[in-house]
Design a protein around this motif. Structure first.
Motif, PDB file in Angstrom:
ATOM      1  N   THR A   3      -5.725  17.777  -6.547  1.00 52.62           N
ATOM      2  CA  THR A   3      -4.640  17.026  -5.921  1.00 52.62           C
ATOM      3  C   THR A   3      -4.877  16.890  -4.431  1.00 52.62           C
ATOM      4  OG1 THR A   3      -3.318  19.004  -5.545  1.00 52.62           O
ATOM      5  CG2 THR A   3      -2.941  17.834  -7.615  1.00 52.62           C
ATOM      6  N   ALA A   4      -4.171  15.936  -3.818  1.00 49.84           N
ATOM      7  CA  ALA A   4      -4.206  15.728  -2.373  1.00 49.84           C
ATOM      8  C   ALA A   4      -2.796  15.374  -1.936  1.00 49.84           C
ATOM      9  CB  ALA A   4      -5.179  14.611  -2.010  1.00 49.84           C
ATOM     10  N   THR A   5      -2.522  15.549  -0.656  1.00 48.09           N
ATOM     11  CA  THR A   5      -1.210  15.252  -0.101  1.00 48.09           C
ATOM     12  C   THR A   5      -1.309  14.051   0.827  1.00 48.09           C
ATOM     13  OG1 THR A   5      -0.633  17.585  -0.197  1.00 48.09           O
ATOM     14  CG2 THR A   5       0.711  16.202   1.232  1.00 48.09           C
ATOM     15  N   ILE A   6      -0.336  13.162   0.756  1.00 51.66           N
ATOM     16  CA  ILE A   6      -0.302  11.980   1.621  1.00 51.66           C
ATOM     17  C   ILE A   6       0.327  12.373   2.953  1.00 51.66           C
ATOM     18  CG2 ILE A   6       0.573   9.637   1.894  1.00 51.66           C
ATOM     19  CD1 ILE A   6       0.693   9.477  -1.182  1.00 51.66           C
ATOM     20  N   SER A   7      -0.353  11.998   4.058  1.00 51.59           N
ATOM     21  CA  SER A   7       0.170  12.309   5.391  1.00 51.59           C
ATOM     22  C   SER A   7       1.273  11.318   5.768  1.00 51.59           C
ATOM     23  CB  SER A   7      -0.952  12.245   6.428  1.00 51.59           C
ATOM     24  OG  SER A   7      -1.297  10.893   6.688  1.00 51.59           O
ATOM     25  N   ILE A  12      -4.868  10.225   3.006  1.00 54.71           N
ATOM     26  CA  ILE A  12      -5.139  11.412   2.199  1.00 54.71           C
ATOM     27  C   ILE A  12      -6.537  11.923   2.539  1.00 54.71           C
ATOM     28  CG2 ILE A  12      -3.664  10.725   0.266  1.00 54.71           C
ATOM     29  CD1 ILE A  12      -6.234  10.033  -1.276  1.00 54.71           C
TER      30      ILE A  12
END
Length: 80
Positions: A3-7, A12
């Protein structure tokens, strides 16, 4: 699952294992291809156009640029 997080800027960071698997690095391009509403495929767009050579085989008939332009013009005129 990775997974990754959106800034806050909508960016990302692609996890290292994903970058490695796709063989992408800083400056490479990627594409987001919609498979169905709400579902996208993330694809590395780092292949050279020369890799496409021969993909479709030899053309059955040679067409000149002039013939192509005439065909495009006639299609455009009939679409109006």
């Amino acid at each position: 699952m990775t997974t990754a997080t959106i800034s806050s800027k909508g960016q990302i960071t692609i996890p290292a294992d994903v970058r490695h698997a796709l063989a992408v690095d800083a400056g490479d391009r990627v594409e987001f291809v919609q498979i169905e509403p709400g579902q996208y495929l993330f694809v590395a767009a780092n292949r050279s156009v020369t890799e496409l050579k021969g993909m479709f085989g030899k053309p059955s008939k040679v067409v000149s640029i002039e013939d192509m332009n005439l065909a495009i013009a006639s299609r455009g005129a009939s679409a109006r």
